[in-house]
Design an enzyme around this catalytic site. Structure first.
Site, mmCIF file in Angstrom:
data_model
loop_
_atom_site.group_PDB
_atom_site.id
_atom_site.type_symbol
_atom_site.label_atom_id
_atom_site.label_comp_id
_atom_site.label_asym_id
_atom_site.label_seq_id
_atom_site.Cartn_x
_atom_site.Cartn_y
_atom_site.Cartn_z
ATOM 1 N N HIS A 122 62.080 34.067 56.029
ATOM 2 C CA HIS A 122 61.002 34.424 56.970
ATOM 3 C C HIS A 122 59.714 34.643 56.168
ATOM 4 O O HIS A 122 59.756 35.148 55.048
ATOM 5 C CB HIS A 122 61.392 35.702 57.725
ATOM 6 C CG HIS A 122 60.472 36.005 58.871
ATOM 7 N ND1 HIS A 122 59.233 36.578 58.679
ATOM 8 C CD2 HIS A 122 60.581 35.784 60.212
ATOM 9 C CE1 HIS A 122 58.629 36.708 59.861
ATOM 10 N NE2 HIS A 122 59.429 36.233 60.804
ATOM 11 N N GLY B 139 59.456 37.013 67.990
ATOM 12 C CA GLY B 139 59.323 38.325 67.368
ATOM 13 C C GLY B 139 58.974 39.373 68.418
ATOM 14 O O GLY B 139 59.831 39.840 69.166
ATOM 15 N N GLY B 140 57.698 39.717 68.488
ATOM 16 C CA GLY B 140 57.224 40.802 69.362
ATOM 17 C C GLY B 140 57.765 40.752 70.778
ATOM 18 O O GLY B 140 58.187 41.784 71.326
ATOM 19 N N SER C 103 54.122 33.861 68.016
ATOM 20 C CA SER C 103 53.481 34.321 69.259
ATOM 21 C C SER C 103 53.933 33.570 70.501
ATOM 22 O O SER C 103 53.127 33.277 71.383
ATOM 23 C CB SER C 103 51.948 34.278 69.104
ATOM 24 O OG SER C 103 51.531 35.180 68.097
ATOM 25 N N GLY D 102 52.830 37.068 65.021
ATOM 26 C CA GLY D 102 52.350 38.406 65.371
ATOM 27 C C GLY D 102 50.853 38.493 65.601
ATOM 28 O O GLY D 102 50.299 39.586 65.671
ATOM 29 N N ASN E 200 63.930 38.144 66.967
ATOM 30 C CA ASN E 200 63.867 38.854 65.689
ATOM 31 C C ASN E 200 63.150 40.185 65.906
ATOM 32 O O ASN E 200 61.937 40.210 66.100
ATOM 33 C CB ASN E 200 63.101 37.982 64.679
ATOM 34 C CG ASN E 200 62.772 38.726 63.390
ATOM 35 O OD1 ASN E 200 63.403 39.739 63.068
ATOM 36 N ND2 ASN E 200 61.780 38.237 62.649
ATOM 37 N N TRP E 201 63.920 41.273 65.873
ATOM 38 C CA TRP E 201 63.327 42.594 66.145
ATOM 39 C C TRP E 201 62.491 43.092 64.964
ATOM 40 O O TRP E 201 61.825 44.104 65.074
ATOM 41 C CB TRP E 201 64.417 43.616 66.437
ATOM 42 C CG TRP E 201 65.153 43.411 67.732
ATOM 43 C CD1 TRP E 201 65.039 42.346 68.592
ATOM 44 C CD2 TRP E 201 66.099 44.296 68.334
ATOM 45 N NE1 TRP E 201 65.859 42.517 69.671
ATOM 46 C CE2 TRP E 201 66.531 43.700 69.547
ATOM 47 C CE3 TRP E 201 66.638 45.530 67.967
ATOM 48 C CZ2 TRP E 201 67.466 44.317 70.390
ATOM 49 C CZ3 TRP E 201 67.576 46.122 68.803
ATOM 50 C CH2 TRP E 201 67.978 45.529 69.998
ATOM 51 N N LYS E 202 62.564 42.434 63.826
ATOM 52 C CA LYS E 202 61.919 42.911 62.591
ATOM 53 C C LYS E 202 62.348 44.371 62.355
ATOM 54 O O LYS E 202 63.454 44.748 62.753
ATOM 55 C CB LYS E 202 60.397 42.787 62.683
ATOM 56 C CG LYS E 202 59.954 41.407 63.174
ATOM 57 C CD LYS E 202 58.505 41.175 62.937
ATOM 58 C CE LYS E 202 58.072 39.920 63.662
ATOM 59 N NZ LYS E 202 56.967 39.264 63.024
ATOM 60 N N GLU F 196 57.463 28.100 61.740
ATOM 61 C CA GLU F 196 56.656 29.243 62.148
ATOM 62 C C GLU F 196 55.363 29.264 61.344
ATOM 63 O O GLU F 196 55.336 29.763 60.208
ATOM 64 C CB GLU F 196 57.396 30.554 61.874
ATOM 65 C CG GLU F 196 58.718 30.699 62.585
ATOM 66 C CD GLU F 196 59.105 32.167 62.700
ATOM 67 O OE1 GLU F 196 59.233 32.637 63.821
ATOM 68 O OE2 GLU F 196 59.244 32.836 61.662
ATOM 69 N N GLU G 52 57.513 36.791 56.269
ATOM 70 C CA GLU G 52 57.292 38.179 55.807
ATOM 71 C C GLU G 52 58.109 38.458 54.548
ATOM 72 O O GLU G 52 57.685 39.197 53.668
ATOM 73 C CB GLU G 52 57.626 39.165 56.942
ATOM 74 C CG GLU G 52 56.567 39.103 58.036
ATOM 75 C CD GLU G 52 57.043 39.500 59.421
ATOM 76 O OE1 GLU G 52 58.110 40.127 59.564
ATOM 77 O OE2 GLU G 52 56.316 39.164 60.391
HETATM 78 C C1 PEP Z 1 58.717 36.143 63.972
HETATM 79 O O1 PEP Z 1 58.696 37.255 63.493
HETATM 80 O O2 PEP Z 1 59.525 35.294 63.556
HETATM 81 C C2 PEP Z 1 57.777 35.802 65.048
HETATM 82 C C3 PEP Z 1 57.732 34.586 65.495
HETATM 83 O O3 PEP Z 1 56.987 36.841 65.515
HETATM 84 P P1 PEP Z 1 56.008 36.809 66.806
HETATM 85 O O4 PEP Z 1 56.767 36.158 67.929
HETATM 86 O O5 PEP Z 1 55.710 38.247 67.081
HETATM 87 O O6 PEP Z 1 54.808 36.016 66.424
#
Ligand code: PEP
Length: 249
Positions: A96, A233-234, A212, A174, A9-11, A168, A98
């Site tokens: 999600h 994500g990141g 993470s 993040g 997920n590039w956000k 999650e 966010e």
């Molecule tokens: C996400 O945005 O779904 C996520 C898991 O982010 P990260 O891996 O950066 O925690």
């Protein structure tokens, strides 16, 4: 058999330049992955076509970070599941944390989005997770099970095949803090038991962990019996890091 999935997920990150660099790098690592593993790129929707073009026939799959619960019409700024399917993307992230926290998405909206995505044969990748306060209050399982139950209340029959759930924990997204593999496994097992109670084909539904995930903790997460992959994500923004994660499955 459950699908093995690693999705990035590039956000709200990316550019034309990043698409070329990142997809080029990811593609070159795909041969090291089992044929059955689905590697999914979830860029900002504006770059879907670019990612698709860059991915070519590599087998990379595509998804969107959000979809509308409406079919079409006067909904400025929205993207319908029909449009997502039309351009060849197969996955829709829904709910999600966010979106829940920053854009006020409710369980009711999320359930409607799931229904609309399923109607258009997308894989609905439902995200659920508790906040740190909820975990500290001993409410994690209640919160997560409530989110699953309400989001999937209208799902039945063959549509279950298009449902994937990502657990999650909000406090792990993040932040660099990851759930322990044992805690993550416990929550995945709880979700699977709940699916059984809901008369879903629980043994065939893929459950992913997100929060993470990095190259050095991915293998341990993915080796848990109820964890079928990850939502990243990141670490999905660097080809090397993402590749080390999907190669760990
Ligand atoms: C996400 O945005 O779904 C996520 C898991 O982010 P990260 O891996 O950066 O925690």
């Amino acid at each position: 058999m459950r699908r093995k999935i690693v999705a990035g997920n590039w956000k709200m990150n990316g550019s034309s330049e990043l698409v070329t660099k990142l997809i080029g790098g990811v593609k070159s690592e795909l041969s090291a992955v089992d044929k059955g593993v689905e590697v999914v790129i979830i860029p900002p929707a504006l770059y879907l076509r670019d990612v698709q073009q860059e991915a070519g026939d590599s087998g990379l799959k595509l998804g969107v970070q959000n979809v509308s619960q409406y079919e079409s019409g006067a909904y400025t700024g929205e993207i319908s599941p029909a449009m997502v399917a039309d351009v060849g993307a197969e996955f829709a992230l829904i709910g999600h944390s966010e979106r829940r926290a920053l854009f006020s998405e409710t369980d009711e909206t999320i359930a409607a989005k799931v229904q609309c995505a399923l109607t258009h044969k997308l894989t609905a990748l439902l995200c659920v997770g508790e906040t740190l306060d909820e975990r500290d209050a001993g409410q994690a399982e209640t919160v997560v099970c409530g989110q699953v139950e309400r989001a999937l209340a209208g799902v039945s029959g063959d549509s279950w095949k298009q449902v994937v759930i990502a657990y999650e924990p909000v406090w792990a997204i993040g932040t660099g803090k990851t759930a322990t593999a044992d805690d993550a496994q416990q929550m995945h097992k709880t979700i699977r038991s709940l699916l059984e109670k809901l008369d879903a084909p629980a043994d065939t539904i893929s459950l992913l962990y997100g929060g993470s995930v990095k190259a050095d903790n991915a293998a341990q997460m993915f080796s848990q019996p109820d964890i079928d992959g990850g939502l990243i994500g990141g670490a999905s923004l660097k080809a090397d890091d993402f590749a080390r994660i999907f190669k760990a499955i």
